[in-house]
Design an enzyme around this catalytic site. Structure first.
Site, PDB file in Angstrom:
ATOM      1  CB  SER A 283       4.606  -0.392   0.549  1.00 34.60           C
ATOM      2  OG  SER A 283       3.357  -0.803   0.076  1.00 34.60           O
ATOM      3  CG  ASP A 294      -0.827  13.022   7.297  1.00 37.91           C
ATOM      4  OD1 ASP A 294       0.301  13.495   7.546  1.00 37.91           O
ATOM      5  OD2 ASP A 294      -1.204  12.741   6.140  1.00 37.91           O
ATOM      6  CE  LYS A 308       5.201  -0.714  -4.018  1.00 39.67           C
ATOM      7  NZ  LYS A 308       3.736  -0.581  -3.855  1.00 39.67           N
TER       8      LYS A 308
END
Length: 529
Positions: A283, A294, A308
């Site tokens: 999460s 990223d 998740k």
């Protein structure tokens, strides 16, 4: 007999009436509940009936939509809100005795004079000693509304009669940063165990503390961190990313698309950053790891994370119960949704994912992991290839290590022998240990588990029916020694660090430390297409 006939006739009339008009789904639910409540063969608990009905409905959706009762809701929210009302102690249940391990700085117990090693006999009218109560039962006795009174009877070593303490419960902080220390002269280590309201502030203070000690690069440990508040992950990412950097976006059928980016002053761009993860990092942990990966701001080391990628929105009921309903998916800055696959209504299969990873060999080899080429994405700055569809894949994979795990090790831990031994040893030698090692740094630099201590542990285990196994001890000894040292440090010092002792035996930590200490390799991986 006449009453039964009338009841049956009434039910038939209701049913006949129902057949003459269309029912909406909500009317049908109310009708079903009414029929069961009024005509079932035995008395029905309507509250329980409705609760179970809601749970059954949510079970047909996805694995993360949940219903919680008022009590369950309070327990779920406490770790995320960052505080609860209680007396402010960390305790250990050793056999049938509750030992105080630590008191919270500034909390009611510390102010009243409770000490580590004290044994709690009773709280108000509830006898605790000798009852073999569960931890959850003890917590219920010790916690309570802010300002309420609790009278403790405590047995202290060297004091013949029990001591009575009268405490007023107060708000007790729950910390999300468990451990902070310098891993070497230039690398700091911060372990984050959850994402709560106070997480970003705690990490900022930890970074400032480590900067004063010479930190230039930082390890952020998110292993076993199951997540928490999305906002906390965004705020934490903002401490490292430049202004305007995207952190996460969300979107769903009935949920307005939203993008969360770094606002205000730019984050700290100094130094290298490595994020440590494993298969239980989930999460909000995945949001932070994905944002750093990223944006090409840091590298991720460990094993593929949980996966998740669903956002739950709370819908509270007036009685304090709550539905946490999945309303959106979240996406990392490159556009990845990292939610692992699931079938609606097949929650059992979803929970077996970890077992399937074990059976497939994924925990030992990255080659066993297959990626869907249709879910390929590129990082924003350097164009590195990353994949969605099931967790964050680390830049450097580290297999799990079970070489130290033996039946002797398992039984020492599972039977509570290690904990019991440490509690007794620290209680016996606390004054001497603190005199020789006044702080945690001195303890870690100078204390070692002696052969005499090992023999005392073997003797304690033998009394519990666990026979010494020389071959298994040889395999497990280095890890058990580290456990003993870490548990002693946690007992001796406020906010004492346990993982500082065990981290050198954690392959993820060791690989992360090697990587962050090697600028050429770090930069090469950060540029790798």
């Amino acid at each position: 007999m006449k009453k039964i006939v009338i009841a049956i006739a009434a039910a038939g009339a209701l049913l006949a009436g129902a057949q003459t008009r269309e029912f909406s789904p909500s009317q049908k639910l109310r009708y079903a509940e009414g029929v069961i409540s009024n005509f079932y063969v035995e008395k029905v608990n309507e509250d329980s009936l409705v609760d179970e009905g809601i749970k059954a409905m949510l079970a047909t959706l996805d694995p993360h939509s949940q219903y919680s009762t008022p009590d369950e809701t309070r327990e779920l929210n406490q770790p995320l809100e960052g505080h609860f009302s209680g007396i402010g102690i960390m305790f250990n249940m050793v056999k049938d005795t509750v030992y105080v391990i630590q008191t919270t700085v500034g909390g009611p117990s510390e102010k009243a004079g409770l000490r580590p090693g004290d044994r709690i006999i009773s709280a108000n009218d509830t006898v605790i000693a000798g009852k073999q109560m569960k931890n959850s039962q003890i917590i219920k006795v010790l916690r309570g509304p802010k300002g309420s009174q609790v009278v403790l009877k405590v047995k202290r070593g060297g004091v013949e009669e029990p001591i009575e303490f009268i405490l007023r419960r107060d708000d007790i902080p729950i910390y999300s940063v468990d451990d902070v220390y310098m891993a070497n002269d230039s690398v700091g280590y911060i372990r984050v165990s959850r994402f709560a309201e106070s997480t970003a502030d705690e990490v900022a203070k930890a970074i400032a503390k480590l900067r004063r000690r010479g930190m230039r690069h930082v390890l952020i440990d998110l292993e076993d961190n199951g997540g928490g508040y999305l906002g906390a992950a965004v705020q934490l990412a903002a401490q490292f990313l430049p202004e305007g950097s995207p952190v996460v976006s969300t979107g769903g059928l009935r949920s307005e698309p939203m993008t969360f980016s770094v606002e205000g002053a730019s984050g700290d761009s100094r130094g290298r950053v490595v994020i440590m993860v494993n298969q239980y990092s989930a999460s909000a942990s995945e949001i932070l790891a994905g944002a750093m990966q990223d944006n090409d701001r840091g590298l991720v080391v460990g094993r593929r994370t949980f996966g998740k990628g669903l956002v739950q929105r709370p819908f509270p009921f007036p009685d304090g119960s709550m539905i946490r309903l999945t309303t959106a998916r979240y996406y990392t800055p490159s556009g990845r949704c990292i939610q692992k696959p699931y079938e609606k209504g097949r929650g059992e299969d979803y929970q077996l994912d970890m077992l399937n990873r074990y059976k497939s060999g994924e925990l030992w080899s990255a080659d066993s992991i297959r990626f869907d080429e249709n879910l390929k994405c590129k990082t924003l700055r350097n164009g590195r290839t990353v994949y969605g569809g099931g967790g964050i894949m680390p830049d450097v994979f580290v297999p799990v290590d079970t070489t130290f795990f033996t039946p002797y090790y398992r039984d020492l831990v599972a039977k509570g022998i290690v904990n019991t031994f440490v509690v007794g040893k620290v209680e016996q030698d606390r004054k001497q240990l603190l005199g020789k090692f006044p702080d945690e740094d001195a303890f870690y630099a100078g204390f070692e588990i002696s052969p005499e201590m090992e023999q005392q542990l073997f003797d304690a285990a033998a009394k519990e029916g666990l026979e010494f196994n020389e071959e298994q001890w040889a395999r497990s000894a280095v890890y058990i020694r580290a456990m003993l040292k870490g548990l002693m440090a946690r007992d001796l010092y406020d906010n004492g660090s346990y993982v500082r002792a065990t981290n050198p035996l954690n392959p993820v930590y060791e690989e992360a430390l090697r990587l962050i200490s090697d600028p050429e390799r770090y930069d090469s991986l950060l540029r790798k297409k």
